[in-house]
Design a protein around this motif. Structure first.
Motif, PDB file in Angstrom:
ATOM      1  N   ALA A   1      70.345 -40.063  53.272  1.00 54.77           N
ATOM      2  CA  ALA A   1      69.129 -39.738  54.039  1.00 54.77           C
ATOM      3  C   ALA A   1      68.002 -39.338  53.098  1.00 54.77           C
ATOM      4  CB  ALA A   1      69.424 -38.607  55.018  1.00 54.77           C
ATOM      5  N   ASN A   2      66.790 -39.756  53.438  1.00 53.04           N
ATOM      6  CA  ASN A   2      65.654 -39.470  52.564  1.00 53.04           C
ATOM      7  C   ASN A   2      64.359 -39.680  53.326  1.00 53.04           C
ATOM      8  OD1 ASN A   2      64.317 -38.773  50.150  1.00 53.04           O
ATOM      9  ND2 ASN A   2      65.761 -39.965  48.922  1.00 53.04           N
ATOM     10  N   SER A   3      63.269 -39.474  52.614  1.00 49.47           N
ATOM     11  CA  SER A   3      61.939 -39.805  53.115  1.00 49.47           C
ATOM     12  C   SER A   3      61.523 -41.136  52.497  1.00 49.47           C
ATOM     13  CB  SER A   3      60.934 -38.727  52.722  1.00 49.47           C
ATOM     14  OG  SER A   3      59.601 -39.162  52.947  1.00 49.47           O
ATOM     15  N   THR A   4      60.826 -41.949  53.270  1.00 46.09           N
ATOM     16  CA  THR A   4      60.341 -43.218  52.716  1.00 46.09           C
ATOM     17  C   THR A   4      59.269 -42.992  51.653  1.00 46.09           C
ATOM     18  OG1 THR A   4      58.790 -43.408  54.580  1.00 46.09           O
ATOM     19  CG2 THR A   4      60.897 -44.583  54.763  1.00 46.09           C
ATOM     20  N   GLU A   5      58.773 -41.762  51.554  1.00 50.08           N
ATOM     21  CA  GLU A   5      57.852 -41.444  50.459  1.00 50.08           C
ATOM     22  C   GLU A   5      58.571 -41.523  49.115  1.00 50.08           C
ATOM     23  OE1 GLU A   5      54.928 -37.826  48.842  1.00 50.08           O
ATOM     24  OE2 GLU A   5      56.148 -37.518  50.640  1.00 50.08           O
ATOM     25  N   PHE A   6      59.863 -41.173  49.112  1.00 50.84           N
ATOM     26  CA  PHE A   6      60.624 -41.126  47.864  1.00 50.84           C
ATOM     27  C   PHE A   6      61.556 -42.310  47.690  1.00 50.84           C
ATOM     28  CE2 PHE A   6      60.455 -36.639  49.597  1.00 50.84           C
ATOM     29  CZ  PHE A   6      59.205 -36.379  49.038  1.00 50.84           C
ATOM     30  N   ASP A   7      61.993 -42.875  48.785  1.00 49.17           N
ATOM     31  CA  ASP A   7      62.904 -44.028  48.728  1.00 49.17           C
ATOM     32  C   ASP A   7      62.579 -44.958  49.894  1.00 49.17           C
ATOM     33  OD1 ASP A   7      64.923 -45.868  48.566  1.00 49.17           O
ATOM     34  OD2 ASP A   7      66.568 -44.443  48.833  1.00 49.17           O
ATOM     35  N   LYS A   8      61.823 -46.009  49.609  1.00 52.74           N
ATOM     36  CA  LYS A   8      61.392 -46.932  50.662  1.00 52.74           C
ATOM     37  C   LYS A   8      62.571 -47.674  51.281  1.00 52.74           C
ATOM     38  CE  LYS A   8      56.742 -47.688  48.758  1.00 52.74           C
ATOM     39  NZ  LYS A   8      56.127 -46.772  49.740  1.00 52.74           N
ATOM     40  N   ASN A   9      63.670 -47.758  50.562  1.00 50.49           N
ATOM     41  CA  ASN A   9      64.821 -48.528  51.035  1.00 50.49           C
ATOM     42  C   ASN A   9      65.954 -47.646  51.559  1.00 50.49           C
ATOM     43  OD1 ASN A   9      63.622 -51.048  50.229  1.00 50.49           O
ATOM     44  ND2 ASN A   9      64.129 -50.503  48.110  1.00 50.49           N
ATOM     45  N   THR A  10      65.700 -46.376  51.795  1.00 47.29           N
ATOM     46  CA  THR A  10      66.757 -45.505  52.293  1.00 47.29           C
ATOM     47  C   THR A  10      67.305 -46.039  53.625  1.00 47.29           C
ATOM     48  OG1 THR A  10      67.291 -43.289  53.101  1.00 47.29           O
ATOM     49  CG2 THR A  10      65.026 -43.996  53.375  1.00 47.29           C
ATOM     50  N   PRO A  11      68.628 -46.037  53.800  1.00 51.80           N
ATOM     51  CA  PRO A  11      69.187 -46.499  55.074  1.00 51.80           C
ATOM     52  C   PRO A  11      68.977 -45.503  56.207  1.00 51.80           C
ATOM     53  CG  PRO A  11      70.941 -45.737  53.628  1.00 51.80           C
ATOM     54  CD  PRO A  11      69.682 -45.736  52.812  1.00 51.80           C
ATOM     55  N   TYR A  12      68.614 -44.251  55.859  1.00 52.85           N
ATOM     56  CA  TYR A  12      68.422 -43.211  56.867  1.00 52.85           C
ATOM     57  C   TYR A  12      67.063 -42.533  56.630  1.00 52.85           C
ATOM     58  CZ  TYR A  12      73.471 -43.935  56.971  1.00 52.85           C
ATOM     59  OH  TYR A  12      74.726 -44.496  57.011  1.00 52.85           O
TER      60      TYR A  12
ATOM     61  N   ILE B   1      57.441 -25.297  54.232  1.00 52.54           N
ATOM     62  CA  ILE B   1      56.076 -25.605  54.645  1.00 52.54           C
ATOM     63  C   ILE B   1      55.775 -27.067  54.372  1.00 52.54           C
ATOM     64  CG2 ILE B   1      53.632 -25.102  54.224  1.00 52.54           C
ATOM     65  CD1 ILE B   1      54.505 -22.269  53.377  1.00 52.54           C
ATOM     66  N   CYS B   2      55.415 -27.819  55.407  1.00 50.14           N
ATOM     67  CA  CYS B   2      55.014 -29.221  55.298  1.00 50.14           C
ATOM     68  C   CYS B   2      56.141 -30.051  54.677  1.00 50.14           C
ATOM     69  CB  CYS B   2      53.705 -29.337  54.526  1.00 50.14           C
ATOM     70  SG  CYS B   2      52.892 -30.944  54.702  1.00 50.14           S
ATOM     71  N   LEU B   3      56.018 -30.450  53.416  1.00 51.24           N
ATOM     72  CA  LEU B   3      57.105 -31.139  52.739  1.00 51.24           C
ATOM     73  C   LEU B   3      58.386 -30.319  52.797  1.00 51.24           C
ATOM     74  CD1 LEU B   3      58.273 -33.348  50.840  1.00 51.24           C
ATOM     75  CD2 LEU B   3      57.379 -31.992  48.919  1.00 51.24           C
ATOM     76  N   GLY B   4      58.253 -29.000  52.728  1.00 44.69           N
ATOM     77  CA  GLY B   4      59.422 -28.124  52.794  1.00 44.69           C
ATOM     78  C   GLY B   4      60.201 -28.306  54.082  1.00 44.69           C
ATOM     79  N   MET B   5      59.494 -28.433  55.221  1.00 46.50           N
ATOM     80  CA  MET B   5      60.180 -28.676  56.486  1.00 46.50           C
ATOM     81  C   MET B   5      60.866 -30.034  56.483  1.00 46.50           C
ATOM     82  SD  MET B   5      58.772 -29.156  60.385  1.00 46.50           S
ATOM     83  CE  MET B   5      58.806 -30.952  60.331  1.00 46.50           C
ATOM     84  N   GLN B   6      60.195 -31.046  55.942  1.00 49.24           N
ATOM     85  CA  GLN B   6      60.778 -32.385  55.892  1.00 49.24           C
ATOM     86  C   GLN B   6      62.058 -32.391  55.062  1.00 49.24           C
ATOM     87  OE1 GLN B   6      57.567 -34.800  54.406  1.00 49.24           O
ATOM     88  NE2 GLN B   6      56.211 -34.281  56.122  1.00 49.24           N
ATOM     89  N   LEU B   7      62.057 -31.656  53.960  1.00 47.11           N
ATOM     90  CA  LEU B   7      63.248 -31.583  53.104  1.00 47.11           C
ATOM     91  C   LEU B   7      64.377 -30.806  53.780  1.00 47.11           C
ATOM     92  CD1 LEU B   7      61.624 -31.029  49.596  1.00 47.11           C
ATOM     93  CD2 LEU B   7      62.439 -33.167  50.618  1.00 47.11           C
ATOM     94  N   MET B   8      64.029 -29.838  54.618  1.00 48.57           N
ATOM     95  CA  MET B   8      65.062 -29.139  55.387  1.00 48.57           C
ATOM     96  C   MET B   8      65.799 -30.122  56.296  1.00 48.57           C
ATOM     97  SD  MET B   8      63.186 -25.613  56.525  1.00 48.57           S
ATOM     98  CE  MET B   8      63.542 -24.074  55.685  1.00 48.57           C
ATOM     99  N   ALA B   9      65.043 -31.013  56.933  1.00 45.11           N
ATOM    100  CA  ALA B   9      65.657 -32.014  57.806  1.00 45.11           C
ATOM    101  C   ALA B   9      66.518 -32.989  57.002  1.00 45.11           C
ATOM    102  CB  ALA B   9      64.570 -32.765  58.569  1.00 45.11           C
ATOM    103  N   ILE B  10      66.035 -33.369  55.828  1.00 43.56           N
ATOM    104  CA  ILE B  10      66.798 -34.292  54.975  1.00 43.56           C
ATOM    105  C   ILE B  10      68.096 -33.637  54.499  1.00 43.56           C
ATOM    106  CG2 ILE B  10      66.791 -35.479  52.733  1.00 43.56           C
ATOM    107  CD1 ILE B  10      63.754 -35.949  53.188  1.00 43.56           C
ATOM    108  N   GLU B  11      68.002 -32.376  54.055  1.00 47.73           N
ATOM    109  CA  GLU B  11      69.207 -31.667  53.584  1.00 47.73           C
ATOM    110  C   GLU B  11      70.232 -31.550  54.698  1.00 47.73           C
ATOM    111  OE1 GLU B  11      72.105 -28.701  53.076  1.00 47.73           O
ATOM    112  OE2 GLU B  11      70.433 -28.384  54.490  1.00 47.73           O
ATOM    113  N   PHE B  12      69.793 -31.236  55.903  1.00 45.15           N
ATOM    114  CA  PHE B  12      70.708 -31.090  57.031  1.00 45.15           C
ATOM    115  C   PHE B  12      71.357 -32.435  57.366  1.00 45.15           C
ATOM    116  CE2 PHE B  12      72.023 -30.328  61.412  1.00 45.15           C
ATOM    117  CZ  PHE B  12      72.500 -29.026  61.354  1.00 45.15           C
ATOM    118  N   ALA B  13      70.568 -33.499  57.333  1.00 49.03           N
ATOM    119  CA  ALA B  13      71.104 -34.831  57.617  1.00 49.03           C
ATOM    120  C   ALA B  13      72.165 -35.221  56.598  1.00 49.03           C
ATOM    121  CB  ALA B  13      69.969 -35.854  57.620  1.00 49.03           C
ATOM    122  N   ARG B  14      71.910 -34.905  55.340  1.00 52.81           N
ATOM    123  CA  ARG B  14      72.868 -35.270  54.286  1.00 52.81           C
ATOM    124  C   ARG B  14      74.145 -34.449  54.357  1.00 52.81           C
ATOM    125  NH1 ARG B  14      69.377 -35.583  48.652  1.00 52.81           N
ATOM    126  NH2 ARG B  14      67.988 -37.330  49.191  1.00 52.81           N
ATOM    127  N   ASN B  15      73.982 -33.139  54.429  1.00 47.85           N
ATOM    128  CA  ASN B  15      75.126 -32.252  54.198  1.00 47.85           C
ATOM    129  C   ASN B  15      75.810 -31.758  55.464  1.00 47.85           C
ATOM    130  OD1 ASN B  15      74.790 -32.341  51.322  1.00 47.85           O
ATOM    131  ND2 ASN B  15      73.044 -30.956  51.547  1.00 47.85           N
TER     132      ASN B  15
END
Length: 525
Positions: A389-400, A368-382
């Motif tokens: 891969a990350n959200s700019t909320e947690f890592d402003k300098n993430t390359p993905y 839900i909300c952040l939960g969906m965003q983290l699903m996309a991040i987990e899929f991108a990583r693994n």
């Protein structure tokens, strides 16, 4: 017929269930044929609940019109089966802000602006603007709190101006049980009622909250020292199921007592129903706000009202320190997982580990909300190989930056009331699991509360349309943003940008939660 009012106040201590009582009373009066409306008054100086910490205050409930409210508005919606709005909540911050703005605009014609009459007049006008033949007003906090005095004065004045015969004051108070002497102690309730009377409000009924049933002699003492007729002093002991409270109030005939006091014509058409048999399922909320269960109140109630046991809250931070094998050993005990919304990076990696486990082991999961965003991040990583891969909320300098702040939010400086809020048009993609959940509906309106979005355009290789081949995330709902994603090769791997929990009602849980419970119980959608 003049509008009638029920004012609910609290005594002795906070958190004793004024909101549940107010919602339950409103429900039985609604089922008695009365056009009921309900209002929550919060004495805090925040303009709304949007910036308040869920660990301290509980969840922020979002209305259809995009207002961030106290969680009691969630009780009102679930119990009454209605959609409330920003008009159903008043805060001290709203009142003082309005008075100061009026003063700056010269609306008081040179008067010295004072608590009485100007602030109380503003409160009274807000109350009188509410619709309904009967308005239930719940005043937050406890009698004796400094910040609540102006609201008590305002309703006292209003009762005098409109007519005391049109008002019923209900005082919800707590009577502790002293185990050393094996007796209930009514003195705090007596003193709380005396405080209320000193303000100029004489309660018509006293609702005595206790851990267990209280003896008749103690109730008589409350009536005697409070000056309230014995038949108007009722006991509400703790109940393991808050949805039983309307039944208790109805069996006590409180609707008839209220009708007699306020000279109302009623018909008894009591229709209260809620799930009474529950699936023995174990569902986990992978959360980060652990100070109170109220931080995830609407999600918990949505699962419960879908016919399951109430879910367990798992600390996402504890998962961060576990290996994949330890995660699997711990989470396999659950029949389904929920990744809720939230803010800040604390516990994020633990949530991502839980998502990875659920994806690989085909464990039903709802993000839900952040939960969906983290699903996309987990899929991108693994799956997509984008390890950073990350959200700019947690890592402003993430390359993905799979998740980024919405363009409309980047120039906003204030935090309160500035997110994408309230009901937004959402288009469901046909041929998806989500489409089956919604029984084929193509357009729905769901409530939102977010600043960040999943960037599917920049990372198109990770996503696909319904019906396309390949192990990718299917986009199953859209608006101007991605509203939902799912995974085809999974019994229930669904993430939504919106907050379905806010639309659950008693007898009508949101279909996403009902679907999650069904799949967790071994059924197909």
């Amino acid at each position: 017929m003049p509008q009638k009012f029920i004012v609910v106040t609290g005594g002795v201590l906070s958190g004793i269930g004024k909101g549940i009582f107010s919602a339950s009373l409103a429900r039985i009066l609604k089922d008695s044929g009365i056009n009921v409306n309900i209002l929550k008054i919060d004495p805090y100086l925040n303009v709304d609940a949007g910036t308040m910490n869920p660990n301290q205050h509980g969840e922020v409930f979002v209305t259809e019109d995009g207002y961030e409210a106290d969680l009691d508005l969630g009780h009102y919606e679930r119990f009454l089966g209605i959609d409330v709005s920003r008009k159903n909540n008043i805060t001290a911050g709203q009142i003082y802000l309005s008075v100061i703005q009026r003063e700056r605009e010269g609306k008081y014609l040179g008067s010295t602006v004072q608590i009485v009459p100007h602030v109380t007049a503003e409160i009274k006008e807000r109350i009188k603007s509410m619709s309904g033949d009967l308005l239930v007003i719940e005043i937050g906090g406890t009698v004796g709190d400094i910040e609540g005095e102006v609201f008590l004065e305002a309703v006292r004045e209003l009762a005098f101006e409109i007519g005391r015969e049109n008002f019923l004051f209900a005082h919800v108070t707590y009577v502790p049980f002293l185990r050393t002497t094996n007796e209930f102690k009514t003195k705090p309730t007596q003193q709380s009622t005396q405080l209320l009377r000193k303000i100029g409000i004489h309660p018509d009924t006293i609702v005595v909250r206790t851990e267990g049933p209280i003896d008749a002699n103690s109730l008589y003492k409350v009536a005697l020292f409070s000056g309230v007729p014995r038949n108007m002093v009722i006991n509400l002991p703790d109940s393991p199921n808050v949805y039983e409270v309307p039944n208790i109030l109805h069996s006590l005939g409180l609707h008839r007592l209220v009708a007699r006091k306020l000279n109302l014509e009623i018909r008894d058409n009591y229709t209260w129903h809620y799930p009474k048999s529950f699936e023995l399922l174990k569902i986990a909320i992978i959360g980060k706000y652990l100070g109170t269960d109220d931080a995830y109140k609407s999600i918990i109630e949505s699962i419960y009202l879908s016919g399951s046991q109430k879910p367990v809250i798992v600390d996402a931070q504890e998962l961060e320190e576990m290996s994949d094998d330890q995660i699997e050993a711990y989470l396999e005990q659950f029949d389904a997982l929920i990744i809720p919304g939230g803010f800040g990076r604390r516990g994020i990696e633990g949530k991502i580990k839980a998502i990875k486990y659920a994806r690989e082991n085909k464990k039903p999961i709802l993000g839900i909300c952040l939960g969906m965003q983290l699903m996309a991040i987990e899929f991108a990583r693994n799956v997509g190989g984008l390890k950073e891969a990350n959200s700019t909320e947690f890592d402003k300098n993430t390359p993905y930056p799979i998740v980024n702040m919405m363009e409309s939010q980047k120039k906003i400086l204030n935090l309160g009331g500035t997110m994408r809020l309230g009901a937004q048009k959402t288009i469901i993609e046909q041929g998806t699991l989500l489409s089956r959940v919604y029984k084929g509906q193509e357009i729905v309106y769901e409530r939102h509360r977010h600043r960040y979005e999943v960037d599917v355009d920049a990372y198109a290789d990770l996503f696909k349309k319904p019906g396309e081949q390949g192990y990718k995330l299917t986009i199953s709902a859209r608006s101007d943003f991605v509203e939902a994603i799912e995974l085809d090769e999974h019994p229930f791997f669904v993430g939504v940008q919106y907050h379905p929990e806010y639309k659950t009602k008693v007898g009508a849980p949101h279909p996403l939660f009902k679907a999650l419970v069904d799949v967790a119980g071994g059924n197909k959608i």
